[in-house]
Motif scaffolding. Structure first.
Motif, PDB file in Angstrom:
ATOM      1  N   LYS A 116       0.861  -1.189   0.000  1.00 24.43           N
ATOM      2  CA  LYS A 116       0.000   0.000   0.000  1.00 24.43           C
ATOM      3  C   LYS A 116       0.897   1.239   0.000  1.00 24.43           C
ATOM      4  O   LYS A 116       1.718   1.418   0.893  1.00 24.43           O
ATOM      5  CB  LYS A 116      -0.890   0.027   1.239  1.00 24.43           C
ATOM      6  N   SER A 117       0.766   2.086  -0.978  1.00 22.06           N
ATOM      7  CA  SER A 117       1.644   3.249  -1.067  1.00 22.06           C
ATOM      8  C   SER A 117       0.994   4.529  -0.568  1.00 22.06           C
ATOM      9  O   SER A 117       1.676   5.463  -0.167  1.00 22.06           O
ATOM     10  CB  SER A 117       2.111   3.457  -2.516  1.00 22.06           C
ATOM     11  N   GLN A 118      -0.317   4.583  -0.574  1.00 22.11           N
ATOM     12  CA  GLN A 118      -1.022   5.805  -0.196  1.00 22.11           C
ATOM     13  C   GLN A 118      -1.125   5.941   1.321  1.00 22.11           C
ATOM     14  O   GLN A 118      -1.460   4.975   2.014  1.00 22.11           O
ATOM     15  CB  GLN A 118      -2.435   5.807  -0.782  1.00 22.11           C
ATOM     16  N   PRO A 119      -0.853   7.129   1.880  1.00 26.17           N
ATOM     17  CA  PRO A 119      -1.108   7.334   3.310  1.00 26.17           C
ATOM     18  C   PRO A 119      -2.599   7.257   3.602  1.00 26.17           C
ATOM     19  O   PRO A 119      -3.430   7.608   2.755  1.00 26.17           O
ATOM     20  CB  PRO A 119      -0.556   8.733   3.573  1.00 26.17           C
ATOM     21  N   VAL A 120      -2.941   6.782   4.802  1.00 24.48           N
ATOM     22  CA  VAL A 120      -4.334   6.539   5.179  1.00 24.48           C
ATOM     23  C   VAL A 120      -4.675   7.352   6.420  1.00 24.48           C
ATOM     24  O   VAL A 120      -3.887   7.424   7.365  1.00 24.48           O
ATOM     25  CB  VAL A 120      -4.558   5.034   5.441  1.00 24.48           C
ATOM     26  N   THR A 121      -5.851   7.943   6.425  1.00 21.65           N
ATOM     27  CA  THR A 121      -6.371   8.634   7.598  1.00 21.65           C
ATOM     28  C   THR A 121      -7.565   7.860   8.138  1.00 21.65           C
ATOM     29  O   THR A 121      -8.061   6.909   7.501  1.00 21.65           O
ATOM     30  CB  THR A 121      -6.810  10.070   7.247  1.00 21.65           C
ATOM     31  N   LEU A 122      -8.070   8.290   9.289  1.00 21.28           N
ATOM     32  CA  LEU A 122      -9.252   7.626   9.846  1.00 21.28           C
ATOM     33  C   LEU A 122     -10.440   7.699   8.901  1.00 21.28           C
ATOM     34  O   LEU A 122     -11.225   6.744   8.802  1.00 21.28           O
ATOM     35  CB  LEU A 122      -9.620   8.252  11.190  1.00 21.28           C
ATOM     36  N   ALA A 123     -10.566   8.798   8.181  1.00 17.61           N
ATOM     37  CA  ALA A 123     -11.678   8.942   7.241  1.00 17.61           C
ATOM     38  C   ALA A 123     -11.631   7.877   6.151  1.00 17.61           C
ATOM     39  O   ALA A 123     -12.670   7.434   5.647  1.00 17.61           O
ATOM     40  CB  ALA A 123     -11.662  10.336   6.618  1.00 17.61           C
ATOM     41  N   ASP A 124     -10.415   7.440   5.810  1.00 20.91           N
ATOM     42  CA  ASP A 124     -10.259   6.427   4.763  1.00 20.91           C
ATOM     43  C   ASP A 124     -10.662   5.023   5.231  1.00 20.91           C
ATOM     44  O   ASP A 124     -10.759   4.102   4.410  1.00 20.91           O
ATOM     45  CB  ASP A 124      -8.798   6.384   4.289  1.00 20.91           C
ATOM     46  N   LEU A 125     -10.895   4.861   6.516  1.00 21.63           N
ATOM     47  CA  LEU A 125     -11.254   3.541   7.042  1.00 21.63           C
ATOM     48  C   LEU A 125     -12.749   3.256   6.939  1.00 21.63           C
ATOM     49  O   LEU A 125     -13.192   2.155   7.267  1.00 21.63           O
ATOM     50  CB  LEU A 125     -10.815   3.420   8.508  1.00 21.63           C
ATOM     51  N   ALA A 126     -13.512   4.220   6.476  1.00 18.71           N
ATOM     52  CA  ALA A 126     -14.959   4.024   6.327  1.00 18.71           C
ATOM     53  C   ALA A 126     -15.244   2.853   5.398  1.00 18.71           C
ATOM     54  O   ALA A 126     -14.703   2.766   4.295  1.00 18.71           O
ATOM     55  CB  ALA A 126     -15.597   5.296   5.777  1.00 18.71           C
TER      56      ALA A 126
END
Length: 247
Positions: A116-126
């Motif tokens: 996985k190359s993209q950084p993830v935030t909490l919003a992305d965990l939806a």
């Protein structure tokens, strides 16, 4: 013969007759390097910090290890004086007492499978399957989030194993705990996981019971002891030594 009662009284005034005050606390059993049963002993950075803080104020602390969810539940019911390690957030603040002094600070990290190359935030965990550990708290933002699909495991290792096998999209684990687990279980996890984001970095505390009669005095003693060992260098010595925890 008449001197004997006076000799006995004098003997009992000596330090040997004044045993240190004792306190028993509950501690989680599977969160190395902070607190765990390891090689048959209760060990960890937080364990040493708590022990030394109480020792500084003349209290000998004993530990009773158990799974974290049970540790917190027994404390909430007043059957234990306190349990550690806990966040002070919306899920714990009204159920437990907390002192002014945290035990340490820790970061909760978002892990994904490697690649996985993209950084993830909490919003992305939806809508994503996210691994959490039963009974743990992850901060108000995670606790109140209803968008992610939360899958609870009995410990962090179980979540990381599921993630490595592709049965989860992400897992939330404290960074130092995940670092240890990836080293200790490298044959299962090495090269299969990567950090893609961070949730929070917060202080962690010893949670005290609101109903146990010993809790308030134990809380005050811990705050006093933590201040003392931070001032005399003992706290720094412990955290430095545990920066590379023994296996």
């Amino acid at each position: 013969m008449k001197l004997r009662p006076y000799l006995l009284l004098l003997a009992c005034l000596l330090p040997v007759c004044h045993a240190a005050e004792r306190l028993t606390l509950a501690v989680e059993d599977d969160w190395y390097p902070f607190a765990a049963v390891h090689n048959g002993k209760i060990v960890g950075m937080a364990v040493e910090i708590v022990r030394e803080a109480y020792r500084a104020v003349g209290v000998e602390v004993l530990f009773r290890s158990m799974p974290y969810a049970r540790c917190m539940r027994q404390t909430e019911l007043g059957r234990e004086v306190g349990c550690f390690n806990s966040l002070q957030d919306s899920s714990t603040r009204d159920r437990f007492l907390f002192g002014q002094q945290p035990l340490f600070h820790g970061a909760i990290t978002i892990y994904a499978q490697s690649g996985k190359s993209q950084p993830v935030t909490l919003a992305d965990l939806a809508g994503k399957r996210v691994g959490l550990t039963n009974g743990y708290t992850y901060g108000t933002e995670v606790e109140t989030d209803r968008r992610m699909i939360k899958e609870y495991a009995r410990n962090d290792l179980a979540s990381l194993r599921k993630l490595a096998l592709g049965r989860l999209d992400y897992a939330l684990v404290y960074t130092r705990v995940a670092d240890y687990l990836q080293g200790a279980y490298s044959y299962e996890l090495y090269g299969k996981l990567q950090v893609v984001g961070k949730v929070i970095e917060n202080p962690l505390y010893l949670s005290f019971s609101r109903t146990n009669l010993r809790a308030e005095s134990a809380l005050r003693q811990l705050d006093q002891g933590l201040s003392m060992i931070r001032s005399n260098g003992r706290y720094a010595a412990i955290t430095t030594r545990w920066s590379r925890p023994p296996l």
